[in-house]
Design an enzyme around this catalytic site. Sequence first.
Site, PDB file in Angstrom:
ATOM      1  N   SER A 201       6.354  -9.886  -7.319  1.00  0.00           N
ATOM      2  CA  SER A 201       5.194 -10.102  -6.465  1.00  0.00           C
ATOM      3  C   SER A 201       4.289 -11.175  -7.085  1.00  0.00           C
ATOM      4  O   SER A 201       4.739 -12.286  -7.326  1.00  0.00           O
ATOM      5  CB  SER A 201       4.459  -8.770  -6.258  1.00  0.00           C
ATOM      6  OG  SER A 201       3.498  -8.855  -5.240  1.00  0.00           O
ATOM      7  N   GLU A 322      10.311  -6.054   2.950  1.00  0.00           N
ATOM      8  CA  GLU A 322       9.113  -6.176   2.113  1.00  0.00           C
ATOM      9  C   GLU A 322       7.861  -5.674   2.838  1.00  0.00           C
ATOM     10  O   GLU A 322       7.025  -4.977   2.273  1.00  0.00           O
ATOM     11  CB  GLU A 322       8.904  -7.641   1.709  1.00  0.00           C
ATOM     12  CG  GLU A 322      10.042  -8.273   0.933  1.00  0.00           C
ATOM     13  CD  GLU A 322       9.921  -8.092  -0.561  1.00  0.00           C
ATOM     14  OE1 GLU A 322       9.021  -7.379  -1.020  1.00  0.00           O
ATOM     15  OE2 GLU A 322      10.767  -8.680  -1.270  1.00  0.00           O
ATOM     16  N   HIS A 416       8.539  -3.627  -0.300  1.00  0.00           N
ATOM     17  CA  HIS A 416       8.051  -4.349  -1.469  1.00  0.00           C
ATOM     18  C   HIS A 416       7.890  -3.395  -2.643  1.00  0.00           C
ATOM     19  O   HIS A 416       7.415  -2.272  -2.489  1.00  0.00           O
ATOM     20  CB  HIS A 416       6.697  -4.972  -1.106  1.00  0.00           C
ATOM     21  CG  HIS A 416       6.180  -5.958  -2.092  1.00  0.00           C
ATOM     22  ND1 HIS A 416       6.759  -7.189  -2.289  1.00  0.00           N
ATOM     23  CD2 HIS A 416       5.106  -5.923  -2.929  1.00  0.00           C
ATOM     24  CE1 HIS A 416       6.076  -7.865  -3.185  1.00  0.00           C
ATOM     25  NE2 HIS A 416       5.078  -7.107  -3.609  1.00  0.00           N
TER      26      HIS A 416
END
Length: 496
Positions: A201, A322, A416
């Site tokens: 990320s 995600e 995610h």
Amino acid sequence: MSDDSDPLGRAPVGRAPLVRTRFGALRGSLKHGVASFLGVPYAKAPVGPLRFRAPEPVEPWEGVREARAFGATAPKRPYAPPLDALLPDPDVEGEDCLNLNVWAPWEKSAAEGRPVMVWIHGGSLVHGSSSVPVYDGAAFARDGVVLVSLNYRLGIEGFGVFPDAPANLGLRDQLAALAWVRENIAAFGGDPERVTVFGESAGAICIAALLASPLAKGLFRRAVIQSGAPVALPGDRARRTTEAIAAHLGVEATARALTHIPVERLLDAQTEVTGKGTPLTGGHSFQIVVDGELLPRDPAVALSGGGASADVDLLMGTNTEEYRLWFVPGRLTERLSRLALRAALWKTKVPRRTARVYRANRPRETPGELLGALATDKLLRMPLNRLADARTAGPGSTYVYEFGWRSPVLGLGACHALELGFVFGTLDRPETTALTGPDAPRELADAMHAAWVRFAATGDPGWRAWDATRPVMTFGPGAPTLVESPRDDELRAWDG
């Protein structure tokens, strides 16, 4: 040195591990053949006059420093509900937040020249730390890797943009930690010439910036980008969040003015200004800035066409869904109407032809799920595929993966951050099962973790490097499988 001492001159095997760095001696902990050294300072505490300045080298110490507990975390606030239950984010008090941790195999045989992996955590540049239990480095150490994780300044103290202070202070912290690794990791059995940086990320976005930075040259040999893309903003755009926070506080948007604002008050203002957006829906946020020094150019441009870091081996990829981490908890996948979808596609400049291809491939998905799939690919999957294409002629190898195992928790699917417990081999941790549930497949975790170890050790994770056929190793659902050009019609739809 006695006969039962470690070959590197460390403490005898079986006792509390001791190493001597160039700054002083450290005493760590030993468990199941893995030594850990926690809360090791790599730079001075960024407080007082150092609050908005580039990191300065730590002062050497006399005697033996205890390194058995995690060090202070950077000033931050926890995730808002319900993400706080899904993404544990420990808060360790103290000012000395520029610290790192080392996990290392602790045995007499083959103790030198091990591959090194340096973890840079995510959290939208406002959350996270190296003390998150999911990031425990013991599994990597058991597999012969020296694992380093680090803290860096967050939020406005790490990524504010001021006329009177250096930009990208959080990135400068990371550079300082990598310099520490290069100078000291041999004391832990690591090879400073075999360093792999990896992150997820915002941590992955930071790594893309480091790949593009001339100041990072020679600090690492390989890199792993998980669910992040090369992106940075010009100074005038990146400055808007800083200005909004300063306006909320009623002060000038300068480092000098904010130096005198107490940390808690600054965090209150930061949370108020940035708390309404998400990485996918937008809003005020902190971003890496093209500053002309650490980052001379947009990293997407710098890394394309055999440019910056073309010789660095690169492993990168995304999770299939995600968007579900941000859309599902707020029920956006269910609540978004077709009219709202059309408005969102217009606002985000998604071409109509692109939306038609996705809609044809997903006839049963809701408007919210369709928007999420488009946003995931626009922000993450498409930029990484383009980067892989741009590197095919360079000397460094490129490998691409996709994580597709679906979590049953709250219907989050392959969202995610879900891959983190698989990569670190920490599926047993309750902090991991909060996101994965209790029955995540260990075989898949073993395969993914082993691929990361192989990449750090050899530069090859175990599948074919990126070429014209676009091979992608898919980790779930089911057994790992190499797929050529998955959903290629959707990716091509973005290019007209």
